[in-house]
Design a protein around this motif. Structure first.
Motif, mmCIF file in Angstrom:
data_model
loop_
_atom_site.group_PDB
_atom_site.id
_atom_site.type_symbol
_atom_site.label_atom_id
_atom_site.label_comp_id
_atom_site.label_asym_id
_atom_site.label_seq_id
_atom_site.Cartn_x
_atom_site.Cartn_y
_atom_site.Cartn_z
ATOM 1 N N GLN A 163 -6.997 17.136 78.119
ATOM 2 C CA GLN A 163 -5.938 17.830 78.855
ATOM 3 C C GLN A 163 -4.615 17.077 78.822
ATOM 4 O O GLN A 163 -3.854 17.064 79.788
ATOM 5 N N ILE A 164 -4.338 16.430 77.696
ATOM 6 C CA ILE A 164 -3.065 15.725 77.509
ATOM 7 C C ILE A 164 -2.065 16.713 76.929
ATOM 8 O O ILE A 164 -2.237 17.207 75.823
ATOM 9 N N GLU A 165 -1.057 17.011 77.672
ATOM 10 C CA GLU A 165 -0.109 18.040 77.274
ATOM 11 C C GLU A 165 1.036 17.514 76.426
ATOM 12 O O GLU A 165 1.597 18.240 75.608
ATOM 13 N N GLU A 166 1.407 16.258 76.616
ATOM 14 C CA GLU A 166 2.499 15.662 75.847
ATOM 15 C C GLU A 166 1.943 14.510 75.013
ATOM 16 O O GLU A 166 1.521 13.496 75.552
ATOM 17 N N VAL A 167 1.923 14.697 73.701
ATOM 18 C CA VAL A 167 1.367 13.684 72.804
ATOM 19 C C VAL A 167 2.495 12.796 72.277
ATOM 20 O O VAL A 167 3.244 13.173 71.373
ATOM 21 N N THR A 168 2.637 11.626 72.854
ATOM 22 C CA THR A 168 3.588 10.638 72.348
ATOM 23 C C THR A 168 2.835 9.685 71.429
ATOM 24 O O THR A 168 1.598 9.605 71.482
ATOM 25 N N TYR A 169 3.568 8.959 70.596
ATOM 26 C CA TYR A 169 2.859 8.165 69.586
ATOM 27 C C TYR A 169 3.627 6.919 69.177
ATOM 28 O O TYR A 169 4.855 6.839 69.284
ATOM 29 N N LEU A 170 2.847 5.942 68.702
ATOM 30 C CA LEU A 170 3.368 4.733 68.079
ATOM 31 C C LEU A 170 2.676 4.624 66.732
ATOM 32 O O LEU A 170 1.459 4.457 66.656
ATOM 33 N N ASP A 171 3.450 4.762 65.656
ATOM 34 C CA ASP A 171 2.910 4.812 64.296
ATOM 35 C C ASP A 171 3.285 3.518 63.573
ATOM 36 O O ASP A 171 4.435 3.310 63.202
ATOM 37 N N ILE A 172 2.285 2.646 63.381
ATOM 38 C CA ILE A 172 2.498 1.357 62.720
ATOM 39 C C ILE A 172 2.163 1.502 61.239
ATOM 40 O O ILE A 172 1.020 1.767 60.872
ATOM 41 N N GLY A 173 3.165 1.321 60.383
ATOM 42 C CA GLY A 173 2.979 1.569 58.957
ATOM 43 C C GLY A 173 3.137 3.053 58.673
ATOM 44 O O GLY A 173 2.301 3.673 58.009
ATOM 45 N N ALA A 174 4.232 3.624 59.172
ATOM 46 C CA ALA A 174 4.423 5.076 59.119
ATOM 47 C C ALA A 174 4.453 5.619 57.690
ATOM 48 O O ALA A 174 4.031 6.746 57.430
ATOM 49 N N HIS A 175 5.030 4.861 56.762
ATOM 50 C CA HIS A 175 5.043 5.155 55.330
ATOM 51 C C HIS A 175 5.960 6.307 54.925
ATOM 52 O O HIS A 175 6.917 6.123 54.212
ATOM 53 N N HIS A 176 5.649 7.518 55.335
ATOM 54 C CA HIS A 176 6.364 8.714 54.875
ATOM 55 C C HIS A 176 6.548 9.640 56.073
ATOM 56 O O HIS A 176 5.698 9.677 56.961
ATOM 57 N N PRO A 177 7.642 10.388 56.126
ATOM 58 C CA PRO A 177 7.859 11.248 57.294
ATOM 59 C C PRO A 177 6.777 12.290 57.532
ATOM 60 O O PRO A 177 6.499 12.650 58.681
ATOM 61 N N SER A 178 6.136 12.768 56.474
ATOM 62 C CA SER A 178 5.123 13.814 56.660
ATOM 63 C C SER A 178 3.848 13.588 55.851
ATOM 64 O O SER A 178 2.745 13.839 56.336
ATOM 65 N N GLN A 179 3.971 13.100 54.639
ATOM 66 C CA GLN A 179 2.793 12.942 53.781
ATOM 67 C C GLN A 179 1.891 11.824 54.290
ATOM 68 O O GLN A 179 2.339 10.718 54.576
ATOM 69 N N PHE A 180 0.593 12.122 54.424
ATOM 70 C CA PHE A 180 -0.391 11.155 54.926
ATOM 71 C C PHE A 180 -0.020 10.643 56.316
ATOM 72 O O PHE A 180 -0.333 9.518 56.682
ATOM 73 N N SER A 181 0.658 11.462 57.092
ATOM 74 C CA SER A 181 1.115 11.045 58.413
ATOM 75 C C SER A 181 0.175 11.543 59.502
ATOM 76 O O SER A 181 -0.144 12.738 59.557
ATOM 77 N N ASN A 182 -0.226 10.632 60.379
ATOM 78 C CA ASN A 182 -1.073 11.011 61.508
ATOM 79 C C ASN A 182 -0.259 11.505 62.693
ATOM 80 O O ASN A 182 -0.838 11.932 63.698
ATOM 81 N N THR A 183 1.076 11.457 62.585
ATOM 82 C CA THR A 183 1.919 11.822 63.729
ATOM 83 C C THR A 183 2.856 13.003 63.480
ATOM 84 O O THR A 183 3.431 13.541 64.420
ATOM 85 N N TYR A 184 3.022 13.412 62.231
ATOM 86 C CA TYR A 184 4.001 14.464 61.928
ATOM 87 C C TYR A 184 3.621 15.806 62.557
ATOM 88 O O TYR A 184 4.500 16.568 62.983
ATOM 89 N N LEU A 185 2.350 16.100 62.651
ATOM 90 C CA LEU A 185 1.913 17.342 63.294
ATOM 91 C C LEU A 185 2.468 17.432 64.711
ATOM 92 O O LEU A 185 2.947 18.488 65.143
ATOM 93 N N PHE A 186 2.458 16.313 65.418
ATOM 94 C CA PHE A 186 2.927 16.297 66.807
ATOM 95 C C PHE A 186 4.453 16.317 66.873
ATOM 96 O O PHE A 186 5.032 16.905 67.785
ATOM 97 N N TYR A 187 5.103 15.716 65.879
ATOM 98 C CA TYR A 187 6.565 15.804 65.802
ATOM 99 C C TYR A 187 6.987 17.260 65.632
ATOM 100 O O TYR A 187 7.934 17.724 66.275
ATOM 101 N N ARG A 188 6.300 17.980 64.779
ATOM 102 C CA ARG A 188 6.633 19.387 64.534
ATOM 103 C C ARG A 188 6.452 20.235 65.790
ATOM 104 O O ARG A 188 7.082 21.277 65.938
ATOM 105 N N ARG A 189 5.607 19.779 66.675
ATOM 106 C CA ARG A 189 5.385 20.518 67.921
ATOM 107 C C ARG A 189 6.407 20.167 68.994
ATOM 108 O O ARG A 189 6.318 20.651 70.121
ATOM 109 N N GLY A 190 7.341 19.287 68.647
ATOM 110 C CA GLY A 190 8.404 18.968 69.591
ATOM 111 C C GLY A 190 8.234 17.650 70.313
ATOM 112 O O GLY A 190 9.082 17.269 71.132
#
Length: 233
Positions: A34-61
């Protein structure tokens, strides 16, 4: 009989930006908790979207902090993800504040580990393109500057050969992200990969359990918060 493609069949399909669907597993866990706001810390982000574990949540705002030491990759990240805080640095595992960063011909293999860089070269298909002096920060630096009031929902770590060392510097008694995704597989081009079992033990010792494993990465969840179904963060 050949079945014709019918777009309506795919209306409910979920798109992943991660290497092996890790973001969809994380999304499931966050919703279950029931976590409504997904904030994140991405260590070794590499690419804005490709192979990104956080871009899905960025796209959601949502937004968070992206740490990437490669200046070329960071320039791309800043262009595509302007809402995120971008830190061009590495996460240190000692008291040193600068380290040599090995930029590989395949950028996903960039590493602070000289041993790993040379191991990649020895495979015969990779090469070290350049070595850069890069500033180092700590988890305490990041949390004090960017997550003073509340830790991120997700911490994602992918640092090629130093994942255990970096994770070990995260004080899980002080900071309790609900979800931690870590690369637990050593890279190999001969299908002789080795899982780093130290990471699972470290997380278990700190009250996290492995919710999912994609062979490459393992998604760990705070056991106490999972049981309580906490909405925190």
């Amino acid at each position: 009989m050949i079945e014709l493609f019918e777009p309506w069949r795919w209306r409910d399909a979920k798109h992943s930006y991660s290497q092996a669907g890790e973001d969809l597993i994380i999304d499931f866990v966050a919703k279950a908790m029931q976590i409504e706001e997904v904030t994140y810390l991405d260590i070794g982000a590499h690419h804005p979207s490709q192979f990104s574990n956080t871009y899905l949540f960025y796209r959601r705002g949502f937004q968070g902090v992206l740490v990437e030491p490669d200046p070329e990759l960071m320039a791309s990240i800043k262009r595509v993800r302007p809402r995120d805080v971008c830190i061009e640095a590495g996460v240190g595992v000692t008291s040193a504040r600068v380290a040599q960063f090995f930029v590989m011909s395949t950028r996903t293999l960039n590493t602070f580990s000289e041993a790993e860089a040379k191991r990649y070269e020895a495979m015969g298909t990779q090469r070290i393109e350049k070595v850069l002096p890069v500033p180092l920060i700590t988890f305490d630096d990041i949390f004090a500057d960017r997550f003073l009031d509340k830790e991120p929902t997700l911490v994602s770590i992918d640092v090629e050969g130093l994942d255990f060392d970096v994770l070990s510097t995260l004080n899980l008694n002080k900071y309790r992200p609900a979800i931690i995704c870590v690369e637990t597989l050593q890279y190999s081009e001969t299908r002789e990969e080795v899982k780093d079992t130290r990471i699972a033990q470290l997380m278990s010792d700190n009250g996290y359990f492995a919710f999912g494993d994609t062979y490459i990465n393992t998604i760990f969840v705070d056991l106490g918060r999972w049981k309580s179904g906490s909405k925190r963060s």
